[in-house]
Design a protein around this motif. Sequence first.
Motif, short mmCIF file in Angstrom:
data_model
loop_
_atom_site.label_atom_id
_atom_site.label_comp_id
_atom_site.label_asym_id
_atom_site.label_seq_id
_atom_site.Cartn_x
_atom_site.Cartn_y
_atom_site.Cartn_z
N PRO A 210 0.82 -1.20 0.00
CA PRO A 210 0.00 0.00 0.00
C PRO A 210 0.86 1.27 0.00
CG PRO A 210 -0.82 -1.59 1.59
CD PRO A 210 0.52 -2.08 1.14
N VAL A 211 0.26 2.36 -0.45
CA VAL A 211 0.97 3.65 -0.52
C VAL A 211 1.55 4.04 0.83
CG1 VAL A 211 0.61 6.14 -0.85
CG2 VAL A 211 -0.28 4.51 -2.53
N ASP A 212 0.77 3.82 1.89
CA ASP A 212 1.24 4.18 3.23
C ASP A 212 2.54 3.46 3.58
OD1 ASP A 212 0.49 5.50 5.92
OD2 ASP A 212 0.87 3.42 6.49
N LYS A 272 -6.71 6.45 4.84
CA LYS A 272 -7.53 6.86 3.70
C LYS A 272 -7.30 8.32 3.34
CE LYS A 272 -12.22 7.59 2.11
NZ LYS A 272 -13.66 7.71 2.45
N ASN A 273 -7.23 9.17 4.35
CA ASN A 273 -7.14 10.61 4.11
C ASN A 273 -5.71 11.09 3.84
OD1 ASN A 273 -9.92 10.84 4.51
ND2 ASN A 273 -9.69 11.18 6.71
N SER A 274 -4.74 10.19 3.92
CA SER A 274 -3.34 10.58 3.75
C SER A 274 -2.77 10.23 2.38
CB SER A 274 -2.46 9.91 4.82
OG SER A 274 -2.84 10.33 6.12
N VAL A 275 -3.47 9.40 1.61
CA VAL A 275 -2.88 8.84 0.39
C VAL A 275 -2.46 9.92 -0.59
CG1 VAL A 275 -3.36 7.47 -1.67
CG2 VAL A 275 -3.98 6.59 0.57
N GLU A 276 -3.33 10.85 -0.90
CA GLU A 276 -3.01 11.86 -1.91
C GLU A 276 -1.82 12.71 -1.48
OE1 GLU A 276 -4.16 11.93 -4.94
OE2 GLU A 276 -5.41 10.19 -4.42
N GLN A 277 -1.78 13.09 -0.23
CA GLN A 277 -0.65 13.89 0.26
C GLN A 277 0.64 13.09 0.21
OE1 GLN A 277 -1.17 15.61 4.17
NE2 GLN A 277 1.02 15.97 4.41
#
Length: 334
Positions: A210-212, A272-277
Motif C-alpha cells: 500500500p501507498v502508506d 484513507k485521508n493521507s494517500v493523496e498527500q
Amino acid sequence: MKKLISTLAIAAGMMAAAGMAAHAAEVLKFSHTDNPGGSRQAAAEVFAEKVAEYTEGRYEVRIFPAGQLANDPKAIEQLQLGGIDFTVSATGSYATHLPSLNLTAMPFLVDTYEQGWELYDNSKWLQGEFDKLPEKGFRVLSTWEAGFRSFTTKNPLASPEDAVGQKMRVYPNDMIRWSMEAIGFQTVVMPITDVYLSIQQGTVNGQENPVDTIKSLRFYEVAPNITLTRHVYSPLPLTVSEATWQKFSDADKEAVRKAAAEASVFSRHLVKNSVEQQLEEMKAEGAVVAVPEILPFRNAVFPVYEKARGVYGEEQVNQILQDAADIREALPAM
C-alpha cells in the motif's frame, strides 16, 4: 529522637516505594514492522494510550516499531509463544497458521475503502475464519488500515508485458505470489525488512505494498516508479496473544477491545485521508506516479480465482467472492 524519626521516615519511604512497585503497570509488548513515523506507529500509540486509560493504568503497552523485536512472520510466532503480546500485520501474514486467510488476498475483491471495511467487519465467512484463530494461539481484536496494494518498480510498469523478466518481492502468501506470476513477474519471497536493500542491490526489481507502507519504508527511493494498480485490499488485523488474553479479567478484556476498536477508526481514517498527500510528497522527492489501464491487469490475474478453487475448495472461494460481490453492490464505488 532525631535518629528514630529519620529511621521511621526511611522505613516509611521504603514501604511507599514497595507499595508503588506493587501497583506498577504490567508491561505488554507490541511489535510491528512500520517505521516510527508511519500510520501503524500512530495507531499503536492511540491503542497504548487507550489501554492505559481504560484499564486505569493497570497495563502499559510498550511499542517496538521497525521490526526491532521481529519481522512479521516471527512476530506472529512470538504471539503464539507468548513472547510478545500484540502485533499488527497484513491478513495474509497470518495465513501460515490458517491457510484459508490467503483468500483475502485474492485480487480486486473490493474497489473502495468503505467496501473493504464492510468486508472485514461483517463478512460472515471472514468472521468465521477469524473465530478459528484463538486455537492457533492468537486472536483478532480489530482491523487497522494499510490500504490497497500497488507497485514500486525500478522501471515503468504500464502493462503486464512490462513485468516479464522482472523480479518482484513478495511476502509468504500464495495468493500474492500467484497474482504476481500471473501478471508476468518472477517472484522472490523475503521479509519486508530486507526489501529496501534488496532493491538497491538489484536482487529484486520492485515490490508491491500500500501507498502508506511505500511512503513509510521509503521504497520509492530505490524503486521510483509507483504504479497505482490497487490490485489487493490489504488491511492489518491487530492481534493479541491468546496466552495474554486469557490472563485478562473480563473488565480488562472489554477495555482492550474498546481500545482496539477506537484505534481501528483512527487508523482507517488516517490512511484513507493521507494517500493523496503521501503521493505528492513522494513525487516531490523524485517518484513517478502513474495510473495504468487496469483491465489488462484484471484479465491477467483472472486465472488466480480458479487456481484458488483448486487449492482451497469451491465452497470457501465462492463464499468470500459472494460476500465481496454483495458488498460491492450495496456500497458501489462513486
